[in-house]
Design a protein around this motif. Sequence first.
Motif, PDB file in Angstrom:
ATOM      1  N   THR A 114       0.832  -1.209   0.000  1.00 46.80           N
ATOM      2  CA  THR A 114       0.000   0.000   0.000  1.00 46.80           C
ATOM      3  C   THR A 114       0.862   1.252   0.000  1.00 46.80           C
ATOM      4  O   THR A 114       0.587   2.206  -0.749  1.00 46.80           O
ATOM      5  CB  THR A 114      -0.929  -0.005   1.222  1.00 46.80           C
ATOM      6  N   VAL A 115       1.916   1.264   0.804  1.00 51.17           N
ATOM      7  CA  VAL A 115       2.806   2.425   0.842  1.00 51.17           C
ATOM      8  C   VAL A 115       3.514   2.595  -0.501  1.00 51.17           C
ATOM      9  O   VAL A 115       3.660   3.719  -1.010  1.00 51.17           O
ATOM     10  CB  VAL A 115       3.828   2.280   1.989  1.00 51.17           C
ATOM     11  N   TYR A 116       3.945   1.491  -1.091  1.00 52.60           N
ATOM     12  CA  TYR A 116       4.606   1.577  -2.395  1.00 52.60           C
ATOM     13  C   TYR A 116       3.661   2.140  -3.455  1.00 52.60           C
ATOM     14  O   TYR A 116       4.042   3.035  -4.232  1.00 52.60           O
ATOM     15  CB  TYR A 116       5.099   0.192  -2.808  1.00 52.60           C
ATOM     16  N   CYS A 117       2.442   1.627  -3.509  1.00 56.07           N
ATOM     17  CA  CYS A 117       1.484   2.128  -4.502  1.00 56.07           C
ATOM     18  C   CYS A 117       1.175   3.596  -4.272  1.00 56.07           C
ATOM     19  O   CYS A 117       1.004   4.364  -5.237  1.00 56.07           O
ATOM     20  CB  CYS A 117       0.203   1.297  -4.447  1.00 56.07           C
ATOM     21  N   LEU A 118       1.107   4.006  -3.021  1.00 58.48           N
ATOM     22  CA  LEU A 118       0.857   5.419  -2.719  1.00 58.48           C
ATOM     23  C   LEU A 118       1.985   6.302  -3.241  1.00 58.48           C
ATOM     24  O   LEU A 118       1.738   7.354  -3.844  1.00 58.48           O
ATOM     25  CB  LEU A 118       0.691   5.606  -1.211  1.00 58.48           C
ATOM     26  N   THR A 119       3.226   5.887  -3.031  1.00 61.99           N
ATOM     27  CA  THR A 119       4.352   6.684  -3.516  1.00 61.99           C
ATOM     28  C   THR A 119       4.414   6.683  -5.045  1.00 61.99           C
ATOM     29  O   THR A 119       4.787   7.694  -5.651  1.00 61.99           O
ATOM     30  CB  THR A 119       5.671   6.153  -2.937  1.00 61.99           C
ATOM     31  N   LYS A 120       4.065   5.568  -5.656  1.00 61.11           N
ATOM     32  CA  LYS A 120       4.009   5.539  -7.116  1.00 61.11           C
ATOM     33  C   LYS A 120       2.948   6.503  -7.642  1.00 61.11           C
ATOM     34  O   LYS A 120       3.172   7.226  -8.618  1.00 61.11           O
ATOM     35  CB  LYS A 120       3.720   4.123  -7.610  1.00 61.11           C
ATOM     36  N   PHE A 121       1.803   6.512  -6.980  1.00 60.89           N
ATOM     37  CA  PHE A 121       0.752   7.430  -7.399  1.00 60.89           C
ATOM     38  C   PHE A 121       1.180   8.878  -7.213  1.00 60.89           C
ATOM     39  O   PHE A 121       0.922   9.729  -8.082  1.00 60.89           O
ATOM     40  CB  PHE A 121      -0.517   7.158  -6.593  1.00 60.89           C
ATOM     41  N   ASN A 122       1.850   9.161  -6.113  1.00 60.25           N
ATOM     42  CA  ASN A 122       2.311  10.531  -5.886  1.00 60.25           C
ATOM     43  C   ASN A 122       3.242  10.991  -7.003  1.00 60.25           C
ATOM     44  O   ASN A 122       3.232  12.164  -7.402  1.00 60.25           O
ATOM     45  CB  ASN A 122       3.036  10.615  -4.540  1.00 60.25           C
ATOM     46  N   ASN A 123       4.038  10.092  -7.528  1.00 63.56           N
ATOM     47  CA  ASN A 123       4.975  10.443  -8.591  1.00 63.56           C
ATOM     48  C   ASN A 123       4.312  10.547  -9.966  1.00 63.56           C
ATOM     49  O   ASN A 123       5.001  10.820 -10.956  1.00 63.56           O
ATOM     50  CB  ASN A 123       6.122   9.428  -8.640  1.00 63.56           C
ATOM     51  N   GLN A 124       3.012  10.324 -10.027  1.00 59.86           N
ATOM     52  CA  GLN A 124       2.264  10.549 -11.271  1.00 59.86           C
ATOM     53  C   GLN A 124       1.420  11.821 -11.197  1.00 59.86           C
ATOM     54  O   GLN A 124       0.655  12.097 -12.121  1.00 59.86           O
ATOM     55  CB  GLN A 124       1.336   9.349 -11.552  1.00 59.86           C
ATOM     56  N   GLN A 125       1.582  12.590 -10.138  1.00 61.99           N
ATOM     57  CA  GLN A 125       0.732  13.757  -9.952  1.00 61.99           C
ATOM     58  C   GLN A 125       0.977  14.837 -11.003  1.00 61.99           C
ATOM     59  O   GLN A 125       0.123  15.697 -11.209  1.00 61.99           O
ATOM     60  CB  GLN A 125       0.962  14.362  -8.554  1.00 61.99           C
ATOM     61  N   HIS A 126       2.123  14.802 -11.655  1.00 62.43           N
ATOM     62  CA  HIS A 126       2.400  15.799 -12.691  1.00 62.43           C
ATOM     63  C   HIS A 126       1.550  15.565 -13.937  1.00 62.43           C
ATOM     64  O   HIS A 126       1.461  16.424 -14.809  1.00 62.43           O
ATOM     65  CB  HIS A 126       3.883  15.747 -13.074  1.00 62.43           C
ATOM     66  N   GLU A 127       0.952  14.377 -14.044  1.00 63.68           N
ATOM     67  CA  GLU A 127       0.187  14.033 -15.232  1.00 63.68           C
ATOM     68  C   GLU A 127      -1.153  13.417 -14.814  1.00 63.68           C
ATOM     69  O   GLU A 127      -1.390  12.222 -14.977  1.00 63.68           O
ATOM     70  CB  GLU A 127       0.975  13.043 -16.093  1.00 63.68           C
ATOM     71  N   PRO A 128      -2.047  14.238 -14.232  1.00 66.98           N
ATOM     72  CA  PRO A 128      -3.299  13.687 -13.705  1.00 66.98           C
ATOM     73  C   PRO A 128      -4.180  13.089 -14.793  1.00 66.98           C
ATOM     74  O   PRO A 128      -4.198  13.552 -15.933  1.00 66.98           O
ATOM     75  CB  PRO A 128      -3.969  14.896 -13.050  1.00 66.98           C
ATOM     76  N   PHE A 129      -4.884  12.026 -14.399  1.00 63.40           N
ATOM     77  CA  PHE A 129      -5.844  11.324 -15.251  1.00 63.40           C
ATOM     78  C   PHE A 129      -5.194  10.620 -16.440  1.00 63.40           C
ATOM     79  O   PHE A 129      -5.880  10.220 -17.382  1.00 63.40           O
ATOM     80  CB  PHE A 129      -6.942  12.279 -15.750  1.00 63.40           C
ATOM     81  N   SER A 137      -5.606   3.176  -8.648  1.00 64.58           N
ATOM     82  CA  SER A 137      -6.411   1.956  -8.502  1.00 64.58           C
ATOM     83  C   SER A 137      -5.668   0.894  -7.704  1.00 64.58           C
ATOM     84  O   SER A 137      -6.255   0.225  -6.843  1.00 64.58           O
ATOM     85  CB  SER A 137      -6.777   1.402  -9.881  1.00 64.58           C
ATOM     86  N   PHE A 138      -4.373   0.717  -7.977  1.00 65.58           N
ATOM     87  CA  PHE A 138      -3.593  -0.256  -7.218  1.00 65.58           C
ATOM     88  C   PHE A 138      -3.535   0.114  -5.735  1.00 65.58           C
ATOM     89  O   PHE A 138      -3.530  -0.765  -4.868  1.00 65.58           O
ATOM     90  CB  PHE A 138      -2.182  -0.359  -7.789  1.00 65.58           C
ATOM     91  N   THR A 139      -3.482   1.400  -5.441  1.00 62.48           N
ATOM     92  CA  THR A 139      -3.505   1.819  -4.034  1.00 62.48           C
ATOM     93  C   THR A 139      -4.804   1.393  -3.378  1.00 62.48           C
ATOM     94  O   THR A 139      -4.809   0.857  -2.258  1.00 62.48           O
ATOM     95  CB  THR A 139      -3.335   3.343  -3.930  1.00 62.48           C
TER      96      THR A 139
END
Length: 808
Positions: free
Chosen positions: A269-284, A293-295
Motif C-alpha cells: 500500500t505504501v509503495y502504490c501510494l508513492t508511485k501514485f504521488n509520482n504521477q501527480q504531474h500528469e493527472p488522469f 487503482s492499485f492503491t
Amino acid sequence: MPSNPGEVALEIDSPTESPRASSEFEEVSYPTWSQPRAEEELPLHYMGEDKARRRVKGAQAAPESTVMFDADSPTEYDQGDDGGKDVYAKLRQHQTPVSRMRRTSAPPTSVSEFIQQNLEHLPPAIYTLLSCWTRFHDIGKSPYVVWDEAHFGKFGSHYLKREFYFDVHPPLGKMLVGLAGLLSGYNGNYEFKSGEQYPDDVPFVAMRVMLATFGVAMVPLGWYTAVELGMSRRACHLVALMVLCDVAWLAISRFILLDSMLLFFTFLTVYCLTKFNNQQHEPFSFDWWTWLSFTGLSIGMVCSVKWIGLFVTALVGVYTIEDLWEKFGDLKMPVRTYIRHWVARAGCLIGLPIIVYLISFKLHFLILNHSGPGDAQMSSLFQAHLVGNDFSRSPLEAAYGSRVTLKNMGWGGGLLHSHVQTYPVGSSQQQVTCYHYKDENNDWVFLPRWEEPEYNPNGELQFVKHGDVLRLSHFSTGRNMHSHAIPAPVTKTAYEVSGYGNQTIGDSHDYWMVEVVDDIRRGHRNNFETIHTLTTRLRFKHWKLGCYLRAANAVLPQWGFKQIEVSCEKEDNPRDEHTYWNIESHINDRLPPAEITHIRSPFFRDFWHLNVAMMTSNNALIPDPDKEDILASKPFDWPWLHLGLRMCGWGDNQTKYYLLGTPVIWWSGTASLGISLVVFVVYLLRMQRKYVDFAPGEWDHFLYVGKIALFGWCFHYLPFLIMGRVTYVHHYLPALYFSVLMVAHLIDHFFLSARSLSERTKWAVFAFCVISIVGTFWWFRGVAFGIDGPINDHKGLGWRKSWNIYSL
C-alpha cells in the motif's frame, strides 16, 4: 530655440530610409516532426552526471555548472498574468517536482543491452535472493506447532473441509492459508494443537514456505518504495538491508501466521501510494489511474487480512485530504477538474477497497458452506442452509415442552446460555449469558406458569402463542430463567438475569411474556399467533418488572468466561434488535419436522452480522488481572525493545524461537522519530530568520518523506495506547516499517546526500550503517533461525535485562 530658459527642445527627424520589407528580415526555420516525438527519460536520482546525461537521448557533454532540471520551465497551466490572484502558484512554478517521468525503452536487441536497460533492478534482485535465503533457510527445523500456528493453522483445515469457522480476523488471510494447504497437498485432518509434533502427512514445511513468500517480497518492496520516495541509492540500500536483516520480521515470516501477509500488503500500500504521488504531474493519465487503482486494491487487501490494515488506510486518507486541499488552493484549476479529482479518489480509494473487502466475505461464505464449529456466530437462517445442519428440519411450530435454543438477533448476538457457575456479585445465583458456540448448555424448555396445571408430556399439545406467559427452564441444570431488581454485573442500568430454583421451586419472577415482533414469511404479528422456528422474531418481557430480555455486546469478566452479558432492559425500545430472539433449533418428538429451505439470509445482513461478531470477540480479548501472561507486553515496551516473546517451549531439547527485533534497527528507528521533530522545528526557526538551507523543491520533498514516515508510524502505534485488548510485541511490526523509512530518510538527508560532505565521508557513514545492521543481525540470527540445546550455552543475547531469553 526654447522661449523659456528652463525648456529643452528635442528635434526628432523622420526616417530617411523606407521601411524594410518582411523578406529582408532573417527567417528562422522551425523543425517539423514527421513522427510523434518519443518522450525522453529524466535521469534517476542515484545516477552520476555522465550516466544521467546518457539516459537523456541526444544529450551532449556539458560543463559542471550545467543544470539538469530547468526550474523555470512552464507548469501544467498557463503562466500568464492572473491579475495578482494566485501569488503562491507563482512561487510553486519554481519548485522542482518530486515526481519522475519515465518512458518505456525500446525492446533490447541483445543480452548486454537488456542488462544495460535493467541495471537499476539488479540491486533489488540481489536483495530478493538474499531474502529467499533468510526466509527459507532451515524453515522446517522445528517439526512442532509453533506459537500461533495452533490458531492460524486451523484455517487451512477448515477451508479444505469447507467447514464454517469463526475468527476475529477478516477472511482473506485465512483463505490464503487454506490455499497454501491445498497447494501443499494437505488433507485438512490435523487439529494443530500447540506444541504438538506434526505428523508425517501434514506438509507443514511447504505451507510455511508458501506463506514466507510474502516475507520475501517485503524486501524488494522496501527498496522500490525508497526509490519512489526519492532517496539516494545508498539510502535505498539501507532501507532494503534493514527490512532484510530485522530478525523480528524474519521470525514472524517463517511460520503459518497471518502477519507476513499483513506486512506485505502494508508495504504494498505504501509503495502504490508513492508511485501514485509520482504521477501527480500528469493527472488522469493511464499511469495515474493505474497506481491510484492499485492503491485502492492494496488497501482492500490489507484490510481483508487484519483490521490493523485500517491504520495504513488512515495514512492514505490523510495524504489524500492534504492533496485535495492543495488542489483546492490552485485557482487555475477548473472546478470540473477539481470535482474529477474528488470522484476519482472516492471511487478508487473508497469504492475499490470496499468491493475487495466484500468479495473476500462473499468467497468466504461460498467456500465454507458446511456446518462447523464457528457457525453459531451467524444468524439462524444462515446456518440452516449450511450442508450438514438440520435446523431447517426442526418442527415448524413451538409447543410447551419443546426443547429449543434461542438465538439473539442483535448484531453479533449469540445463543442464550447458562452454566453451573454463579455470579460473584449481585444475587450470587446461576449465571445466564450469551455464548457464541454450540453447547449442550444452550438448550431451554418452554414450561407453563406455576399456577397452571403441571406440564404433562403425554397430554394435549399446546402451542406457544403471542401473549403467552411462561417459564424458560434450563435443560441441563433445571434452573428457571429469573430476573429481579438487582443491577446487572456490567450494564448497571439494567436488571440482572439469573438461573433460580428448579422444577418444584420458583416464584413469579420466573415468568416471561412472549411478544411476537414479526415473521419473515408472513409479515406482522397481527396475521398469526403461533411461534415458528427460525423465522419468527420474539421479545421476552418480564412479567413482574416489565423489562425486556436483552443481550447486547457487553462482555463479562473472566469469571463469566468472557461471554456476552444477558440483562433485563428497563426501557421498552421496540426497535432494539438486541431484544429480539428467534428459535434456532427445536426438538419435540411429538411434532413432525418441517423443511424450511426456500428462505435465505441476505448476504449484506450476514456480512454485517459477522463483522459485528468479530468486533465483539476482538473487544473481549482484554488482559485478565487474575492471570499473568508472560507473552503479553505493553505498547510502551515496543519502541525501545523492552520485551521479546517466547514463541515456543524453552526446554533444552527444543528448538527455541524468540520474537525480538534487531536492536540497532529498532533503537535507531525510534530515535529518528524524535530527531525528526527537532529537525523540523529547527528548520522552521531558521527559515523564519531567512536562512536558506534548501534548494527549490527540496523542502517540500523533505517534508513529504518525513510526513509519510512519521504519520505512518503514529497511525500504526498510537491506537494501541488506548486499546483495551491484550497486546503483544508483534503488533508493533507494521509501525516499525515507518521508523525504518524515517531513519533512512534522516541519514540520507544529513550524510548520504549532503552537499557539504565528501564522497569519502559519505561512503564511511554508509559502511558504518551497513556493518552495524548486518553485524547485529548476524549476532541475533539464532532467535529467528532457531536455537538448539541449553539456552545458557548461547552467550551474549541478553543485551537488556528485561529480555527473558535466559530466565522468566
